[in-house]
Design a protein around this motif. Structure first.
Motif, short mmCIF file in Angstrom:
data_model
loop_
_atom_site.label_atom_id
_atom_site.label_comp_id
_atom_site.label_asym_id
_atom_site.label_seq_id
_atom_site.Cartn_x
_atom_site.Cartn_y
_atom_site.Cartn_z
N TYR A 149 0.85 -1.20 0.00
CA TYR A 149 0.00 0.00 0.00
C TYR A 149 0.88 1.24 0.00
CZ TYR A 149 -2.84 3.71 2.17
OH TYR A 149 -3.44 4.90 2.47
N ARG A 150 0.54 2.18 -0.91
CA ARG A 150 1.25 3.46 -0.97
C ARG A 150 0.22 4.58 -0.83
NH1 ARG A 150 2.24 6.95 -5.07
NH2 ARG A 150 1.58 5.41 -6.62
N PRO A 151 0.24 5.30 0.31
CA PRO A 151 -0.75 6.37 0.52
C PRO A 151 -0.57 7.49 -0.51
CG PRO A 151 0.36 5.77 2.57
CD PRO A 151 1.12 5.13 1.47
N ASP A 152 -1.64 8.21 -0.77
CA ASP A 152 -1.55 9.37 -1.65
C ASP A 152 -0.57 10.39 -1.07
OD1 ASP A 152 -3.29 8.32 -3.47
OD2 ASP A 152 -5.03 9.51 -2.84
N GLY A 153 0.27 10.91 -1.94
CA GLY A 153 1.25 11.89 -1.50
C GLY A 153 2.52 11.30 -0.96
N LYS A 187 -12.02 -3.05 5.64
CA LYS A 187 -13.21 -2.73 6.42
C LYS A 187 -13.13 -1.31 6.97
CE LYS A 187 -13.62 -7.56 7.94
NZ LYS A 187 -13.70 -8.47 9.12
N ASN A 188 -14.32 -0.74 7.20
CA ASN A 188 -14.44 0.57 7.85
C ASN A 188 -13.52 1.61 7.20
OD1 ASN A 188 -15.36 2.48 9.66
ND2 ASN A 188 -13.94 1.87 11.30
N LEU A 189 -13.76 1.89 5.96
CA LEU A 189 -12.90 2.79 5.20
C LEU A 189 -12.87 4.19 5.80
CD1 LEU A 189 -13.77 1.87 1.50
CD2 LEU A 189 -11.78 1.17 2.83
N ASP A 190 -11.73 4.84 5.60
CA ASP A 190 -11.51 6.20 6.10
C ASP A 190 -10.87 7.01 4.98
OD1 ASP A 190 -9.48 8.21 7.76
OD2 ASP A 190 -11.45 7.96 8.68
N PHE A 191 -10.96 8.34 5.09
CA PHE A 191 -10.34 9.20 4.08
C PHE A 191 -8.84 8.94 3.97
CE2 PHE A 191 -14.10 11.98 4.94
CZ PHE A 191 -14.61 11.95 3.65
N ASN A 192 -8.22 8.55 5.08
CA ASN A 192 -6.77 8.29 5.06
C ASN A 192 -6.40 7.04 4.28
OD1 ASN A 192 -6.27 10.55 6.69
ND2 ASN A 192 -6.62 9.37 8.56
N ASP A 193 -7.39 6.24 3.87
CA ASP A 193 -7.12 5.02 3.12
C ASP A 193 -6.91 5.28 1.63
OD1 ASP A 193 -7.40 3.65 5.49
OD2 ASP A 193 -9.52 3.14 5.13
N ASN A 194 -7.11 6.50 1.19
CA ASN A 194 -6.88 6.82 -0.21
C ASN A 194 -5.44 6.48 -0.58
OD1 ASN A 194 -9.42 7.93 -1.06
ND2 ASN A 194 -8.98 9.71 0.23
N GLY A 195 -5.27 5.78 -1.69
CA GLY A 195 -3.92 5.43 -2.12
C GLY A 195 -3.93 4.33 -3.16
N THR A 196 -2.75 3.79 -3.42
CA THR A 196 -2.57 2.76 -4.45
C THR A 196 -2.21 1.43 -3.79
OG1 THR A 196 -1.81 4.43 -6.04
CG2 THR A 196 -1.30 2.13 -6.52
N PHE A 197 -2.97 0.39 -4.15
CA PHE A 197 -2.75 -0.95 -3.62
C PHE A 197 -2.21 -1.83 -4.75
CE2 PHE A 197 -5.75 1.02 -0.87
CZ PHE A 197 -5.54 0.49 0.39
N THR A 198 -1.11 -2.52 -4.48
CA THR A 198 -0.43 -3.32 -5.50
C THR A 198 -0.40 -4.78 -5.09
OG1 THR A 198 0.96 -1.44 -6.13
CG2 THR A 198 1.70 -3.62 -6.82
N CYS A 199 -0.79 -5.64 -6.03
CA CYS A 199 -0.81 -7.09 -5.78
C CYS A 199 0.26 -7.76 -6.63
CB CYS A 199 -2.19 -7.66 -6.12
SG CYS A 199 -2.29 -9.46 -5.95
N ASP A 200 0.97 -8.70 -6.00
CA ASP A 200 1.97 -9.51 -6.69
C ASP A 200 1.67 -10.99 -6.39
OD1 ASP A 200 4.09 -10.26 -8.21
OD2 ASP A 200 5.62 -9.80 -6.70
N ALA A 201 1.81 -11.83 -7.42
CA ALA A 201 1.51 -13.26 -7.26
C ALA A 201 2.62 -14.10 -7.87
CB ALA A 201 0.16 -13.59 -7.91
#
Length: 234
Positions: A61-65, A108-122
């Motif tokens: 997870y990489r938060p915005d900014g 769960k229970n999303l918040d404004f601070n959760d804005n960002g980019t989520f990256t999946c690797d398999a």
């Protein structure tokens, strides 16, 4: 000679080390969520080989900014590990099915601070070469109308106006053609009536015309009486 025989035996026995192939990973492009709600972030992959028992999934997870990414989840050897120090330590759940190549997670229970980019690797050994896939999460107080909905509405309105214009055009053509036809029929009927009247007048004149040679032998009272009789009968 011994070296050649050894290599030949390896080939014949089929114990050549298995080569890895590329793996393709899929996630969504962008997800929208409401404050206080839950959201599923999907991750799957394509591989030419059967699903390995050693399949792994990793989420960062990489938060915005921010320029740095942090690890928030890892699945390996049938066990799911959630980071116990990150922002999702109590709000992340593994909801995927590794046997079906599904490495999805639930936030769960999303918040404004959760804005960002989520990256999946398999990884699906021996297929371990692949490019991770990323999805951007946007959290809103109210989910905005997506651009696709607005574009679809605009296209629908434009198509509706075009259909309306075509209908009006053909309706006007029909009304004009009907008007021209009515005028043509009326004009033709008027001409036919005038022709009939002219033929009746000509017949009348030809009937009352008496040659001069025989007019002296007829009584003078004959002409008015005959003319009056014809006009009355007409």
């Amino acid at each position: 000679m011994l070296t050649f025989l050894a290599l030949a035996s390896v080939v014949l026995l089929g114990i050549v080390p298995e080569q890895s192939q590329a793996i393709v990973i899929y996630t969504g492009w962008e997800r929208h969520g409401l404050v206080g709600s839950d959201i599923r972030l999907s991750c799957s992959f394509f591989s030419w080989r059967w699903t390995s028992e050693d399949v792994t999934f990793s989420w960062t997870y990489r938060p915005d900014g921010s320029r740095d990414s942090i690890s928030i989840f890892h699945y390996t050897s049938g066990v799911a590990y959630v980071d116990n120090k990150g922002p999702f330590r109590d709000r992340l759940e593994f909801v995927g099915n590794p046997g079906r190549r599904d490495g999805s997670i639930l936030l769960k229970n999303l918040d404004f601070n959760d804005n960002g980019t989520f990256t999946c690797d398999a990884k699906n050994p021996p297929d371990i070469v692949g490019r991770p896939s990323s999805v951007r999460l946007l959290v809103f107080e109210k989910v905005p109308i997506q651009a696709g909905v607005i574009t679809g509405a605009i296209i629908g309105v434009v198509l509706g106006l075009l259909v309306l214009i075509v209908v009006i055009y053909y309706l006007m053509r029909f009304l004009v053609a009907r008007r021209v036809f009515s005028l043509s029929v009326s004009k033709h009927g008027k001409k036919k009536k005038e022709g009939s009247q002219q033929r009746q007048a000509s017949s009348l004149l030809s009937f009352v015309h008496i040659p001069s040679s025989s007019s002296s032998s007829l009584p003078s009272a004959y002409f008015p009486h005959t003319l009056h009789h014809m006009c009355t009968s007409t």
